[in-house]
Structures are given as structure tokens and as C-alpha cells.
Design an enzyme around this catalytic site. Structure first.
Site, short mmCIF file in Angstrom:
data_model
loop_
_atom_site.label_atom_id
_atom_site.label_comp_id
_atom_site.label_asym_id
_atom_site.label_seq_id
_atom_site.Cartn_x
_atom_site.Cartn_y
_atom_site.Cartn_z
N GLY A 31 8.82 -8.46 -13.58
CA GLY A 31 7.40 -8.31 -13.29
C GLY A 31 7.20 -7.60 -11.97
O GLY A 31 7.97 -7.82 -11.02
N GLY A 32 6.17 -6.75 -11.87
CA GLY A 32 5.90 -6.05 -10.62
C GLY A 32 7.09 -5.25 -10.16
O GLY A 32 7.60 -4.38 -10.88
N ASP A 33 7.55 -5.54 -8.93
CA ASP A 33 8.71 -4.84 -8.38
C ASP A 33 9.93 -5.75 -8.32
O ASP A 33 10.80 -5.59 -7.45
CB ASP A 33 8.39 -4.29 -6.98
CG ASP A 33 8.02 -5.40 -6.00
OD1 ASP A 33 7.74 -6.54 -6.45
OD2 ASP A 33 8.02 -5.15 -4.78
N GLU A 34 10.02 -6.69 -9.25
CA GLU A 34 11.13 -7.63 -9.28
C GLU A 34 12.02 -7.35 -10.49
O GLU A 34 11.55 -7.29 -11.63
CB GLU A 34 10.61 -9.07 -9.33
CG GLU A 34 9.78 -9.44 -8.10
CD GLU A 34 9.13 -10.81 -8.24
OE1 GLU A 34 9.08 -11.32 -9.38
OE2 GLU A 34 8.67 -11.35 -7.23
#
Length: 249
Positions: free
Chosen positions: A174-177
Site C-alpha cells: 500500500g502507498g509507498d510500502e
């Protein structure tokens, strides 16, 4: 020797032959010797010629029409099956992969984690989880826009994919993970892999509108040690990453 009857003498024998090709005297002689007249010999009936094989031109029009229809239907069915197979494969890919980056989505990555945990419980196979949070990603988004941010995420995913073995898994949580599942690897191997990835991301760049940008990352490593769930394993790796990020500030 049997004497000829007076009526059958050579002088009185008619010259005409009977229907069977014998004179009357000959027929009388045969009848007296064998008790009957000879049966006429008939020639055998000629053998009819073998029928020539059919080439298809002799088939009824309805049969040829039916065969042509079946051939066309078979071709159509093959094309439909091929198209359906491709659609199923595409749907399966979309169900398992991230919409932006060439990585697994969270659901599929959790599935792979669950399988690795099962192998660890049953067979004792070691496995490690590397958790990655990008550094400087928000600044790229704020400075250059979301298009640059998307390029950064794709760039990171490609670098991660290029540095794992076949059988390992890379997922965007998710996102930048991001996260990496290393199968058949102990904690020392996983830490070495994380250090290598960190060094590579610190020097690798991606292009956006003529600019070459760089985004780094912080890594946390956690081995499988009988965690109760995949989410618990991820949470422990996330906590390890947070400690690394905090210590580097």
C-alpha cells in the site's frame, strides 16, 4: 455296337441342325445311350465392374452443406476457447497484481506468506520477510506531481524484482510500502539482501521530464518464527523497519 434305327440312317438324316446345335439323329443317339437330351451350355454371366470410389462430388448437396457448417463451427469454437482462455489469464493476473507496479498486491502477497508459514510449520523451511518504506517519496510527489510519484513506485518495484530469486515474492502493501518474501533463507541472508538493495536504491535514478530523480528506502527484516498470522509477521517486520528509519535520522 448298337445299330442305328432306320430313321436315323445317314441317308435319311436331315441337313438342318436342331436348336441345341445337334441333328435329330444325334439327339436320338444321346437319348438312347444316356436317357436324356443334353442340356444347353450357358456362358457365365459377366462380372460387373467394381464401383469407382466416391470423390465427394457425388455426395448430396445437403451433406456437403452440413459438413461445411460443422467445419466453420469448429473453427469458431476454437477461436472462442482461445479468447476465453486469454480473458481468464488476464483476470487472474489482475486479481493477484498491483494496479500500478509489476508486483503482487497485498491480498496475493499475504497468500504467499501464508504458504511459506505452512511450509515452515510442516517441514521447518526457513523464510524471511523484508519490509521496505520509501524515503523521500512524499517530497517527489509534492515537488513534481503524482506522475513522478508513480514513476518512482514503478522504478522501485522493478529494482526489487531484479534482485530476487525465482520463487521469492515481491508485493506492494500500500502507498509507498513494499515487502519481499525470501523463501529458504535465514536471517543473515535476508539482512545481506536488504543491505544490497538499500545501497542500490541510493544510487539508482529514474527519469521524469528530463530530470533524473532518486528515491531511497528503509528496510526491516524479520524471520519466520512461528508467528500466528501473516499480518503479525508483517507488523513485526514493519516495526523493525521503523527502528532502522528512526536510528538513521
Amino acid at each position: 455296337m448298337t445299330a442305328l434305327p432306320p430313321s436315323a440312317s445317314a441317308d435319311s438324316e436331315p441337313s438342318a441342325l436342331s436348336a441345341g446345335g445337334l441333328t435329330a439323329s444325334m439327339q436320338a443317339l444321346l437319348q438312347s445311350q444316356f436317357g436324356g437330351a443334353p442340356r444347353p451350355v450357358t456362358a457365365p454371366a459377366p462380372t460387373p465392374p467394381a464401383p469407382e470410389p466416391q470423390t465427394g462430388d457425388e455426395w448430396p448437396l445437403a451433406a456437403r452443406t452440413l459438413i461445411d457448417s460443422l467445419i466453420r463451427e469448429n473453427i469458431r469454437l476454437k477461436a472462442d476457447i482461445k479468447a476465453l482462455t486469454e480473458q481468464v489469464a488476464l483476470a487472474e493476473h489482475h486479481a493477484d497484481h498491483d494496479v500500478l507496479t509489476p508486483t503482487l498486491n497485498r491480498r496475493a502477497f499475504l497468500r504467499d506468506l501464508g504458504r511459506a508459514m505452512g511450509d515452515g510449520r510442516r517441514y521447518g523451511d526457513p523464510a524471511c520477510l523484508i519490509y521496505l518504506d520509501l524515503d523521500g517519496f512524499k517530497a517527489i510527489n509534492d515537488s513534481y506531481g503524482h506522475a513522478a510519484g508513480d514513476k518512482a513506485l514503478i522504478h522501485i518495484a522493478e529494482r526489487l524484482n531484479a534482485n530476487v530469486r525465482e520463487g521469492d515474492s515481491v508485493g506492494r502493501l500500500g502507498g509507498d510500502e513494499f515487502a519481499i518474501l525470501l523463501r529458504h533463507a535465514d536471517i543473515s541472508v535476508a539482512r545481506s539482501k536488504a543491505q544490497k538493495l538499500e545501497a542500490e536504491l541510493n544510487i539508482a535514478t529514474f527519469e521524469h521530464q528530463g530530470l533524473y530523480l532518486r528515491v531511497g528506502g528503509s528496510f526491516g527484516v524479520r524471520a519466520y518464527e512461528g508467528q500466528a498470522s501473516a499480518e503479525e509477521w508483517i507488523a513485526e517486520a514493519d516495526a523493525a523497519m521503523f527502528l532502522v528509519k528512526k536510528s538513521s535520522r
